[in-house]
Design a protein around this motif. Structure first.
Motif, PDB file in Angstrom:
ATOM      1  N   GLY A  12       0.828  -1.212   0.000  1.00  0.00           N
ATOM      2  CA  GLY A  12       0.000   0.000   0.000  1.00  0.00           C
ATOM      3  C   GLY A  12       0.854   1.251   0.000  1.00  0.00           C
ATOM      4  N   GLY A  13       0.706   2.057  -1.058  1.00  0.00           N
ATOM      5  CA  GLY A  13       1.493   3.292  -1.189  1.00  0.00           C
ATOM      6  C   GLY A  13       0.687   4.514  -0.824  1.00  0.00           C
ATOM      7  N   GLY A  14      -0.034   4.444   0.309  1.00  0.00           N
ATOM      8  CA  GLY A  14      -0.802   5.598   0.786  1.00  0.00           C
ATOM      9  C   GLY A  14      -0.020   6.357   1.845  1.00  0.00           C
ATOM     10  N   SER A  15      -0.758   7.119   2.657  1.00  0.00           N
ATOM     11  CA  SER A  15      -0.122   7.990   3.650  1.00  0.00           C
ATOM     12  C   SER A  15       0.851   7.224   4.549  1.00  0.00           C
ATOM     13  N   GLY A  16       0.365   6.153   5.159  1.00  0.00           N
ATOM     14  CA  GLY A  16       1.190   5.411   6.116  1.00  0.00           C
ATOM     15  C   GLY A  16       2.296   4.618   5.432  1.00  0.00           C
ATOM     16  N   GLY A  17       1.953   3.938   4.348  1.00  0.00           N
ATOM     17  CA  GLY A  17       2.910   3.065   3.668  1.00  0.00           C
ATOM     18  C   GLY A  17       4.091   3.815   3.085  1.00  0.00           C
ATOM     19  N   VAL A  18       3.811   4.928   2.431  1.00  0.00           N
ATOM     20  CA  VAL A  18       4.896   5.698   1.796  1.00  0.00           C
ATOM     21  C   VAL A  18       5.851   6.224   2.866  1.00  0.00           C
ATOM     22  N   VAL A  33       7.752  -1.229  -2.056  1.00  0.00           N
ATOM     23  CA  VAL A  33       6.337  -0.903  -1.808  1.00  0.00           C
ATOM     24  C   VAL A  33       5.524  -1.315  -3.017  1.00  0.00           C
ATOM     25  N   ALA A  34       4.354  -1.890  -2.776  1.00  0.00           N
ATOM     26  CA  ALA A  34       3.419  -2.173  -3.875  1.00  0.00           C
ATOM     27  C   ALA A  34       2.215  -1.259  -3.738  1.00  0.00           C
ATOM     28  N   GLU A  35       1.793  -0.680  -4.852  1.00  0.00           N
ATOM     29  CA  GLU A  35       0.581   0.155  -4.864  1.00  0.00           C
ATOM     30  C   GLU A  35      -0.247  -0.246  -6.082  1.00  0.00           C
ATOM     31  N   GLU A  36      -1.492  -0.640  -5.831  1.00  0.00           N
ATOM     32  CA  GLU A  36      -2.304  -1.173  -6.937  1.00  0.00           C
ATOM     33  C   GLU A  36      -3.112  -0.117  -7.668  1.00  0.00           C
ATOM     34  N   TRP A  39      -0.546   6.247  -6.242  1.00  0.00           N
ATOM     35  CA  TRP A  39       0.451   6.612  -5.226  1.00  0.00           C
ATOM     36  C   TRP A  39      -0.079   7.777  -4.411  1.00  0.00           C
ATOM     37  N   GLY A  40       0.153   7.708  -3.107  1.00  0.00           N
ATOM     38  CA  GLY A  40      -0.378   8.742  -2.212  1.00  0.00           C
ATOM     39  C   GLY A  40      -1.664   8.284  -1.534  1.00  0.00           C
ATOM     40  N   GLY A  41      -2.301   7.242  -2.078  1.00  0.00           N
ATOM     41  CA  GLY A  41      -3.457   6.625  -1.428  1.00  0.00           C
ATOM     42  C   GLY A  41      -4.704   7.489  -1.390  1.00  0.00           C
ATOM     43  N   THR A  42      -5.548   7.174  -0.417  1.00  0.00           N
ATOM     44  CA  THR A  42      -6.860   7.814  -0.295  1.00  0.00           C
ATOM     45  C   THR A  42      -6.738   9.321  -0.125  1.00  0.00           C
ATOM     46  N   CYS A  43      -5.870   9.742   0.779  1.00  0.00           N
ATOM     47  CA  CYS A  43      -5.794  11.161   1.150  1.00  0.00           C
ATOM     48  C   CYS A  43      -5.507  12.027  -0.074  1.00  0.00           C
ATOM     49  N   VAL A  46      -8.455  10.585  -3.332  1.00  0.00           N
ATOM     50  CA  VAL A  46      -9.926  10.616  -3.171  1.00  0.00           C
ATOM     51  C   VAL A  46     -10.326  10.989  -1.741  1.00  0.00           C
ATOM     52  N   GLY A  47      -9.483  11.762  -1.080  1.00  0.00           N
ATOM     53  CA  GLY A  47      -9.776  12.106   0.311  1.00  0.00           C
ATOM     54  C   GLY A  47      -9.457  13.542   0.612  1.00  0.00           C
ATOM     55  N   CYS A  48      -8.610  13.728   1.620  1.00  0.00           N
ATOM     56  CA  CYS A  48      -8.309  15.057   2.176  1.00  0.00           C
ATOM     57  C   CYS A  48      -8.041  16.113   1.107  1.00  0.00           C
ATOM     58  N   VAL A  49      -7.156  15.804   0.162  1.00  0.00           N
ATOM     59  CA  VAL A  49      -6.676  16.844  -0.762  1.00  0.00           C
ATOM     60  C   VAL A  49      -7.756  17.298  -1.752  1.00  0.00           C
ATOM     61  N   ARG A 114      -0.863  -5.023  -7.442  1.00  0.00           N
ATOM     62  CA  ARG A 114      -1.494  -5.511  -6.215  1.00  0.00           C
ATOM     63  C   ARG A 114      -0.568  -6.556  -5.586  1.00  0.00           C
ATOM     64  N   ALA A 115      -0.467  -6.551  -4.267  1.00  0.00           N
ATOM     65  CA  ALA A 115       0.317  -7.574  -3.568  1.00  0.00           C
ATOM     66  C   ALA A 115      -0.617  -8.427  -2.725  1.00  0.00           C
ATOM     67  N   THR A 116      -0.394  -9.743  -2.757  1.00  0.00           N
ATOM     68  CA  THR A 116      -1.187 -10.633  -1.899  1.00  0.00           C
ATOM     69  C   THR A 116      -0.249 -11.660  -1.257  1.00  0.00           C
ATOM     70  N   TYR A 177     -18.209  12.707   9.528  1.00  0.00           N
ATOM     71  CA  TYR A 177     -17.571  13.918   9.005  1.00  0.00           C
ATOM     72  C   TYR A 177     -17.531  13.939   7.488  1.00  0.00           C
ATOM     73  N   ILE A 178     -17.372  12.783   6.849  1.00  0.00           N
ATOM     74  CA  ILE A 178     -17.292  12.787   5.383  1.00  0.00           C
ATOM     75  C   ILE A 178     -18.651  13.190   4.793  1.00  0.00           C
ATOM     76  N   ALA A 179     -19.725  12.666   5.358  1.00  0.00           N
ATOM     77  CA  ALA A 179     -21.066  13.037   4.884  1.00  0.00           C
ATOM     78  C   ALA A 179     -21.282  14.542   5.016  1.00  0.00           C
ATOM     79  N   LEU A 307      -7.608   5.374  14.663  1.00  0.00           N
ATOM     80  CA  LEU A 307      -7.960   6.777  14.375  1.00  0.00           C
ATOM     81  C   LEU A 307      -7.676   6.980  12.901  1.00  0.00           C
ATOM     82  N   ASN A 308      -8.716   6.993  12.091  1.00  0.00           N
ATOM     83  CA  ASN A 308      -8.514   6.966  10.635  1.00  0.00           C
ATOM     84  C   ASN A 308      -8.254   8.358  10.072  1.00  0.00           C
ATOM     85  N   LEU A 309      -7.037   8.814  10.272  1.00  0.00           N
ATOM     86  CA  LEU A 309      -6.622  10.142   9.814  1.00  0.00           C
ATOM     87  C   LEU A 309      -5.225  10.037   9.223  1.00  0.00           C
ATOM     88  N   THR A 310      -4.964  10.853   8.215  1.00  0.00           N
ATOM     89  CA  THR A 310      -3.660  10.815   7.557  1.00  0.00           C
ATOM     90  C   THR A 310      -2.487  11.062   8.514  1.00  0.00           C
TER      91      THR A 310
HETATM   92  P1  FAD Z   1      -4.569   4.807   2.247  1.00  0.00           P
HETATM   93  O1  FAD Z   1      -4.144   6.210   2.127  1.00  0.00           O
HETATM   94  O2  FAD Z   1      -5.967   4.476   1.915  1.00  0.00           O
HETATM   95  O3  FAD Z   1      -3.581   3.965   1.337  1.00  0.00           O
HETATM   96  C1  FAD Z   1      -3.750   2.595   1.130  1.00  0.00           C
HETATM   97  C2  FAD Z   1      -3.239   2.272  -0.250  1.00  0.00           C
HETATM   98  O4  FAD Z   1      -3.078   0.851  -0.374  1.00  0.00           O
HETATM   99  C3  FAD Z   1      -4.199   2.682  -1.367  1.00  0.00           C
HETATM  100  O5  FAD Z   1      -3.537   3.547  -2.262  1.00  0.00           O
HETATM  101  C4  FAD Z   1      -4.603   1.365  -2.031  1.00  0.00           C
HETATM  102  O6  FAD Z   1      -4.757   1.496  -3.436  1.00  0.00           O
HETATM  103  C5  FAD Z   1      -3.426   0.483  -1.693  1.00  0.00           C
HETATM  104  N1  FAD Z   1      -3.728  -0.953  -1.656  1.00  0.00           N
HETATM  105  C6  FAD Z   1      -4.772  -1.578  -1.055  1.00  0.00           C
HETATM  106  N2  FAD Z   1      -4.660  -2.906  -1.158  1.00  0.00           N
HETATM  107  C7  FAD Z   1      -3.511  -3.136  -1.838  1.00  0.00           C
HETATM  108  C8  FAD Z   1      -2.839  -4.332  -2.249  1.00  0.00           C
HETATM  109  N3  FAD Z   1      -3.298  -5.538  -1.929  1.00  0.00           N
HETATM  110  N4  FAD Z   1      -1.697  -4.202  -2.975  1.00  0.00           N
HETATM  111  C9  FAD Z   1      -1.198  -2.965  -3.302  1.00  0.00           C
HETATM  112  N5  FAD Z   1      -1.799  -1.827  -2.920  1.00  0.00           N
HETATM  113  C10 FAD Z   1      -2.927  -1.913  -2.189  1.00  0.00           C
HETATM  114  N6  FAD Z   1      -7.837  12.347   6.909  1.00  0.00           N
HETATM  115  C11 FAD Z   1      -7.364  13.505   7.451  1.00  0.00           C
HETATM  116  O7  FAD Z   1      -6.437  13.453   8.254  1.00  0.00           O
HETATM  117  N7  FAD Z   1      -7.899  14.712   7.103  1.00  0.00           N
HETATM  118  C12 FAD Z   1      -8.915  14.823   6.206  1.00  0.00           C
HETATM  119  O8  FAD Z   1      -9.380  15.920   5.916  1.00  0.00           O
HETATM  120  C13 FAD Z   1      -9.416  13.627   5.624  1.00  0.00           C
HETATM  121  N8  FAD Z   1     -10.414  13.680   4.707  1.00  0.00           N
HETATM  122  C14 FAD Z   1     -10.856  12.530   4.117  1.00  0.00           C
HETATM  123  C15 FAD Z   1     -11.872  12.612   3.190  1.00  0.00           C
HETATM  124  C16 FAD Z   1     -12.360  11.477   2.572  1.00  0.00           C
HETATM  125  C17 FAD Z   1     -13.446  11.582   1.541  1.00  0.00           C
HETATM  126  C18 FAD Z   1     -11.785  10.214   2.925  1.00  0.00           C
HETATM  127  C19 FAD Z   1     -12.296   8.964   2.269  1.00  0.00           C
HETATM  128  C20 FAD Z   1     -10.784  10.115   3.865  1.00  0.00           C
HETATM  129  C21 FAD Z   1     -10.303  11.270   4.477  1.00  0.00           C
HETATM  130  N9  FAD Z   1      -9.307  11.231   5.451  1.00  0.00           N
HETATM  131  C22 FAD Z   1      -8.839  12.388   6.017  1.00  0.00           C
HETATM  132  C23 FAD Z   1      -8.753   9.943   5.904  1.00  0.00           C
HETATM  133  C24 FAD Z   1      -7.410   9.653   5.259  1.00  0.00           C
HETATM  134  O9  FAD Z   1      -7.545   9.718   3.861  1.00  0.00           O
HETATM  135  C25 FAD Z   1      -6.927   8.270   5.689  1.00  0.00           C
HETATM  136  O10 FAD Z   1      -6.903   8.210   7.098  1.00  0.00           O
HETATM  137  C26 FAD Z   1      -5.529   7.963   5.183  1.00  0.00           C
HETATM  138  O11 FAD Z   1      -5.478   8.032   3.787  1.00  0.00           O
HETATM  139  C27 FAD Z   1      -5.107   6.569   5.654  1.00  0.00           C
HETATM  140  O12 FAD Z   1      -3.846   6.246   5.138  1.00  0.00           O
HETATM  141  P2  FAD Z   1      -3.454   4.716   4.925  1.00  0.00           P
HETATM  142  O13 FAD Z   1      -1.994   4.728   4.555  1.00  0.00           O
HETATM  143  O14 FAD Z   1      -3.869   3.899   6.072  1.00  0.00           O
HETATM  144  O15 FAD Z   1      -4.330   4.221   3.696  1.00  0.00           O
END
Ligand code: FAD
Length: 453
Positions: A12-18, A33-36, A39-43, A46-49, A114-116, A177-179, A307-310
């Motif tokens: 996972g190449g999101g906030s925590g993984g990177v 790192v594997a990212e499917e 890069w940069g993940g949810t935040c 499709v999230g914070c930014v 994707r990694a499994t 909060y998202i709603a 605590l699901n926050l970046t």
């Molecule tokens: P993610 O950032 O989700 O990264 C996980 C990554 O793993 C993804 O890119 C995914 O594609 C990848 N992945 C999954 N499975 C696999 C696999 N098997 N192999 C390879 N890659 C894989 N937080 C804040 O702090 N402030 C905000 O304002 C805020 N707003 C948000 C708004 C929305 C609409 C949403 C949905 C979330 C928001 N968040 C906010 C929450 C924040 O985005 C998450 O807490 C944060 O992204 C979590 O980071 P993470 O590394 O755990 O996961």
């Protein structure tokens, strides 16, 4: 030389993984790192930014309206959704690139795949088998679709960022909060919005005064609130999509936006092959050191559903990398994490709610409600609430809550004071910055009530 391909493999190449991968590589580890998906993940994607960019867009409309009261002859014209979407997507693409480069510069091997799990030390990554001494699961979460007839007709939070036009009428389902953020930004951009949620007030788990102030602020923004409603079904109807609830509510809109929760991305990951047990809704329970039921496999970020926050995911990923590969074992503190709700106006908070503090012992509550200077002139019904929760015995400020302009910016500074253990008297002897709303936090002298104990 280790028997494994890598010292660390991050899924996972999101906030925590990177962050975890980059810091581990900086400590000299051989990291991949594997990212499917992105890069940069949810935040970032499709999230914070992208959300915050749309919140800014909504605010500009509000300011254009208010400007007249300050003497500007502005006319608020129509909003160009496509222009906003292009600016937003360009910024997201820029950040994607930064994330990729950060990893490359740190010497991390990237897999766009994707990694499994195959076994506790082996992963299948894009058709290749890769082994690692340690593995970090940072796969985040995804929006949940409720189990009701017609649920597939609703949009999930990811879908908002690919909409081609602003829907004229939107129903937002959910009270978290998202709603609220989506309801508020869509309303700010000009949509008619109905917000449907289960609880009597939105933002379950937040301070009650703040929840009440938020409901009032949403109404003042022109959002129609429907509390106490459980969704029963979605169906196509003349003029759009109909949402019905078990309580008998029936609404029709162009789009229904579902924001009823998120699920960890663990299905199909092969966790059973690695001997990792999952918890509620598929999340991965971890020890205080982020270890799963396999001591060499760790989980961080939203997949652990804490605590699901970046900033929490990055802080924990960083601490884990320091612990595993640096010479500084440490844990990131997730006490007193400040957070915000980017509605219009926004809300922010840090520390304990009044209700939680009262359970611990006697507490003093200080509350200020006022119309900020900007709105005494603009005459917009945007009131501010500020609240401090103080432990009576230790005098420490246990919690701060605010709804009003700049709440998130203000709360970051207040969080430093609370993390440092500031007392009410420390707040009181701090000189305010005048004229601001923030100065109210250091001038609240009259206790509103005493609770607990
Ligand atoms: P993610 O950032 O989700 O990264 C996980 C990554 O793993 C993804 O890119 C995914 O594609 C990848 N992945 C999954 N499975 C696999 C696999 N098997 N192999 C390879 N890659 C894989 N937080 C804040 O702090 N402030 C905000 O304002 C805020 N707003 C948000 C708004 C929305 C609409 C949403 C949905 C979330 C928001 N968040 C906010 C929450 C924040 O985005 C998450 O807490 C944060 O992204 C979590 O980071 P993470 O590394 O755990 O996961």
């Amino acid at each position: 030389m280790s028997q494994y391909d890598f010292d660390l493999f991050v899924i996972g190449g999101g906030s925590g993984g990177v962050r975890c991968a980059r810091i581990a590589a900086g400590h000299g580890a051989r990291v991949a790192v594997a990212e499917e998906r992105f890069w940069g993940g949810t935040c970032v994607n499709v999230g914070c930014v992208p959300k915050k960019i749309m919140v800014h867009a909504a605010e500009y409309g509000q300011w254009a309206e208010e400007a007249a009261a300050f003497g500007w002859e502005t006319v608020r014209g129509p909003h160009d959704w496509a222009k906003l979407a292009a600016a937003r997507d360009a910024e997201v693409a820029r950040l994607n690139g930064i994330y990729e480069r950060l990893l490359g510069n740190a010497g991390v091997t990237r897999f766009d795949a994707r990694a499994t799990f195959i076994d506790p030390h082996t992963l299948e990554v894009g058709g290749r088998r890769v082994t690692a001494e340690r593995i970090v699961i940072a796969v985040g979460g995804k929006p949940m679709r409720p189990e009701i007839p017609g649920a597939e007709l609703g949009l999930l939070s990811d879908d908002l960022f690919s909409l081609k036009a602003l829907p004229r009428r939107v129903i937002v389902a959910g009270g978290g909060y998202i709603a609220l953020e989506f309801a508020s930004l869509l309303r700010g951009l000009g949509a008619e919005v109905d917000l449907v949620y289960r609880q009597p007030l939105p933002l379950r788990g937040f301070d009650e005064d703040l929840r009440e102030a938020m409901a009032e602020a949403l109404i003042n923004q022109g959002i129609r609130l429907h509390p106490g409603q459980e969704m029963a079904a979605l169906e196509r109807a003349e003029g759009g999509i109909r949402l019905t609830t078990r309580q008998g509510l029936s609404l029709v809109a162009d789009q229904v936006k579902l924001a009823v929760g998120r699920l960890p991305n663990t299905s199909g990951l092969g966790l059973e092959k690695a001997g990792i047990e999952t918890g509620r809704s598929g999340c991965i329970p971890v020890t205080a050191d982020q270890a799963t039921t396999q001591p060499h496999i760790f989980a961080i970020g939203d997949v652990t559903d804490q605590l699901n926050l970046t900033p929490v995911a990055t802080a924990i990923g960083h601490a884990l990398a320091d612990t595993l590969f640096g010479k500084t074992p440490r844990r990131a503190s997730i006490q007193n994490v400040p957070t915000a709700v980017f509605t219009s106006p926004p809300a922010a908070m840090v520390g304990l709610t009044e209700e939680a503090a009262a359970r611990l012992g006697p507490a003093e509550i200080y509350i200020a409600r006022f119309t900020p200077m900007r709105h005494t002139i603009s005459r917009q019904p945007r009131r501010t609430l500020m609240k401090l929760v103080v432990a009576e015995r230790t005098r420490r400020v246990l919690g701060a809550h605010m709804l009003g302009e700049d709440a998130a910016e203000i709360m970051q500074g207040i969080a430093v004071a609370i993390v440092a253990g500031a007392t009410k008297e420390d707040f009181d002897r701090t000189v305010g910055i005048h004229p601001t709303a923030a100065e109210e936090f250091v001038t609240m002298r009259t206790m509103t009530r005493r609770v607990g104990g």
